[in-house]
Design a protein around this motif. Structure first.
Motif, PDB file in Angstrom:
ATOM      1  N   PRO A   1     -10.561   1.658  -2.106  1.00  0.00           N
ATOM      2  CA  PRO A   1     -10.051   2.289  -0.882  1.00  0.00           C
ATOM      3  C   PRO A   1     -10.958   2.100   0.328  1.00  0.00           C
ATOM      4  O   PRO A   1     -10.482   1.953   1.457  1.00  0.00           O
TER       5      PRO A   1
ATOM      6  N   SER B   1      -4.383  -0.884  -2.198  1.00  0.00           N
ATOM      7  CA  SER B   1      -3.511  -2.051  -2.048  1.00  0.00           C
ATOM      8  C   SER B   1      -4.096  -3.248  -2.792  1.00  0.00           C
ATOM      9  O   SER B   1      -4.343  -3.156  -3.990  1.00  0.00           O
TER      10      SER B   1
ATOM     11  N   THR C   1      -5.913   5.963   2.258  1.00  0.00           N
ATOM     12  CA  THR C   1      -7.164   5.596   1.586  1.00  0.00           C
ATOM     13  C   THR C   1      -8.061   6.819   1.433  1.00  0.00           C
ATOM     14  O   THR C   1      -8.966   6.824   0.607  1.00  0.00           O
TER      15      THR C   1
ATOM     16  N   LEU D   1      -3.284   3.912  -8.517  1.00  0.00           N
ATOM     17  CA  LEU D   1      -4.008   4.610  -7.457  1.00  0.00           C
ATOM     18  C   LEU D   1      -5.452   4.872  -7.865  1.00  0.00           C
ATOM     19  O   LEU D   1      -5.742   5.144  -9.033  1.00  0.00           O
TER      20      LEU D   1
ATOM     21  N   GLY E   1       0.821  -1.214   0.000  1.00  0.00           N
ATOM     22  CA  GLY E   1       0.000   0.000   0.000  1.00  0.00           C
ATOM     23  C   GLY E   1       0.848   1.254   0.000  1.00  0.00           C
ATOM     24  O   GLY E   1       0.563   2.207  -0.733  1.00  0.00           O
TER      25      GLY E   1
ATOM     26  N   VAL F   1      -5.135   5.006  -1.943  1.00  0.00           N
ATOM     27  CA  VAL F   1      -4.552   3.665  -1.906  1.00  0.00           C
ATOM     28  C   VAL F   1      -5.632   2.615  -1.655  1.00  0.00           C
ATOM     29  O   VAL F   1      -6.492   2.785  -0.787  1.00  0.00           O
TER      30      VAL F   1
ATOM     31  N   ASN G   1      -1.340   3.712   5.891  1.00  0.00           N
ATOM     32  CA  ASN G   1      -2.177   3.201   4.803  1.00  0.00           C
ATOM     33  C   ASN G   1      -3.612   3.681   4.939  1.00  0.00           C
ATOM     34  O   ASN G   1      -4.255   4.052   3.949  1.00  0.00           O
TER      35      ASN G   1
ATOM     36  N   GLN H   1       2.623   1.501  -3.323  1.00  0.00           N
ATOM     37  CA  GLN H   1       1.629   1.903  -4.328  1.00  0.00           C
ATOM     38  C   GLN H   1       1.497   3.417  -4.379  1.00  0.00           C
ATOM     39  O   GLN H   1       1.440   4.014  -5.461  1.00  0.00           O
ATOM     40  N   TYR H   2       1.456   4.049  -3.200  1.00  0.00           N
ATOM     41  CA  TYR H   2       1.305   5.501  -3.170  1.00  0.00           C
ATOM     42  C   TYR H   2       2.582   6.209  -3.621  1.00  0.00           C
ATOM     43  O   TYR H   2       2.526   7.151  -4.422  1.00  0.00           O
TER      44      TYR H   2
END
Length: 469
Positions: free
Chosen positions: A167, A162, A212, A145, A135, A160, A208, A138-139
């Motif tokens: 989200p 993940s 979101t 995203l 996560g 995010v 994380n 990813q960001y």
């Protein structure tokens, strides 16, 4: 070659590791194919095979109240299909529900050793760590995203999700796990290195959750933290005041405070809660007049200060989001009021959605199909008030089991796991007030799988404590 453990054990291991990680879903004709569609039947076959071959034994936990609650809602859901316009979605939903019942029953009744439970925790912990680390990655690198809702974010790259597809789903998964992580870090582990390692994972999950940008999840996390401290105040407060833990909390809060859009999004979250709760909006068909929100925006037209203008824009954006969400809830409420006994039929909310927004134009928000964004209203709309009562009964009985085990807990680990499950499950149920999380197969499989294992472990610890007296 004879396996060292039974097949059920390996099936649980596979489920704990892969279900949170694998979000892939496809269809073979009308039938869905996803990770839980593979793992639950695999676990079921393994358990039946092991039981027939006497490779597993069952514990003495009385499951009759829980199974009775499960059965009651299943029967009402099946009967509601007489009102269904389309049988296929209803049959699919009943099949998914039944799969959760089977999954939960197996993991809560099969008697595993303490070492096997420890291995379950390690495997799920590894999966949780991978999900959380991915996560963050990813960001940082902007990998797929989610851009829904970016109109309200000025600094963030995106939201995010993940390995949980959405989200909002990911935020619920995080809130389910976070209470146990922080309790393990602050209350259970005594070794400084182990505490800091577990706190690092807790910190990753909090970050994380912020990424979101799910406002309801932020509020739920804060409320869950307060409840957690209330349930175990002495140990938590005493250990939290240790220098390395205190510094860890300060560092985490500082990082969170300066993350993109946190301050504005937090203000927006508080404002949204005020609009929803303080205003006490009634569940009846709205007139569709949003002039009040428009007038609020107009108050700032002559202001020259840029901050004031931004605040006005944020308020207007939040107003639109609140009005939209409440309109969706009203649609579900209207559907329930007009079909109070059996609802519109299990799985038929989306099938009937267009009919209702056409009948009541003030409920239309620009889509021919749209989720009600409230699991309880969805159940009520599809199965009536009786079905909703039976559905809630399942979770009431579920919480009675956990609460009883909490009060019977004789050691620190049992207390930590019981509180973690109580708070984590409660955050899950609260977030279902603003999303249909109970109907997300990947997320719901994790919920029932982990809940069943924790309940079985707590029961086993209780039995061992009694036998040692």
């Amino acid at each position: 070659m004879r396996l060292q453990n039974n097949l059920t054990y390996y099936a649980v291991i596979l489920s704990l590791f892969f279900v949170p990680l694998v979000a892939y879903k496809t269809y073979i004709g009308p039938l869905p194919l996803s990770i839980e569609v593979v793992t639950i039947p695999l676990l079921t076959v393994a358990a039946v095979s092991d039981y027939l071959r006497k490779r597993i034994t069952l514990n003495d936990l009385n499951m009759k109240p829980m199974l009775a609650a499960f059965l009651l809602f299943f029967v009402i859901g099946a009967i509601s299909l007489v009102k269904a316009v389309s049988l296929a979605p209803g049959m699919m939903e009943l099949a998914r529900y039944l799969s959760y019942v089977v999954l939960f029953t197996i993991v809560v009744k099969v008697k595993f050793t303490r070492e096997q439970y420890l291995n379950f925790a390690k495997v799920f912990g590894a999966s949780v760590a991978i999900v959380g680390i991915y996560g963050v990655v990813q960001y940082i690198f902007g990998i797929s995203l989610n851009t829904a809702g970016l109109y309200a974010l000025k600094e963030a790259k995106g939201r995010v999700d993940s390995t949980l597809i959405n989200p909002n789903y990911y935020a619920s998964f995080l809130n389910l796990v976070i209470p146990t992580l922080v309790l393990l870090a602050v209350v259970y582990f005594k070794d400084k290195k182990a505490q800091l390692l577990m706190f690092a994972f807790y910190g990753i999950y909090v970050v994380n959750l912020i990424l979101t940008y799910t406002r309801a999840a932020w509020v739920t996390m804060a409320c869950g933290f307060i409840l957690m401290v209330m349930l175990i105040p002495k140990d938590f407060i005493k250990n939290a005041l240790r220098p390395h833990i205190l510094l860890s909390f300060v560092a985490l809060m500082t990082i969170v405070y300066f993350m993109p859009d946190v301050q504005s999004r937090t203000s927006s979250a508080i404002y949204a809660m005020e609009k929803l709760v303080v205003s006490n909006l009634p569940f009846h068909v709205a007139s569709g007049d949003n002039s009040q929100e428009e007038d609020q925006g107009g108050l700032f037209e002559d202001e020259q200060d840029e901050d004031e203008e931004e605040n006005a824009q944020d308020a207007a954006t939040t107003n639109r989001a609140v009005v939209s969400r409440v309109t969706l809830w009203k649609t579900g409420w209207v559907m329930l009021k007009e079909n109070p006994v059996l609802g519109v039929g299990m799985g038929n909310y989306l099938v009937r959605y267009k009919e209702y927004v056409t009948k009541y134009p003030e409920l239309y928000i620009g889509h021919d199909q749209y989720s009600v964004h409230n699991s309880y209203l969805k159940v009520g709309a599809e199965t009536g008030f009786i079905g909703l009562a039976a559905f809630l009964l399942v979770y009431i009985v579920y919480y009675l089991y956990i609460i009883r085990l909490y009060f019977a807990a004789q050691n620190r680990l049992s207390k930590v796991l019981a509180i973690g499950l109580i708070v984590g499950s409660l955050t899950f149920m609260v977030q279902n007030l603003s999303n249909n999380l109970i109907f997300i197969p990947q997320l719901n499989t994790v919920f029932w799988l982990v809940s069943g294992l924790v309940i079985a472990f707590l029961h086993q610890n209780q039995e061992q404590s009694i036998s040692m007296r």
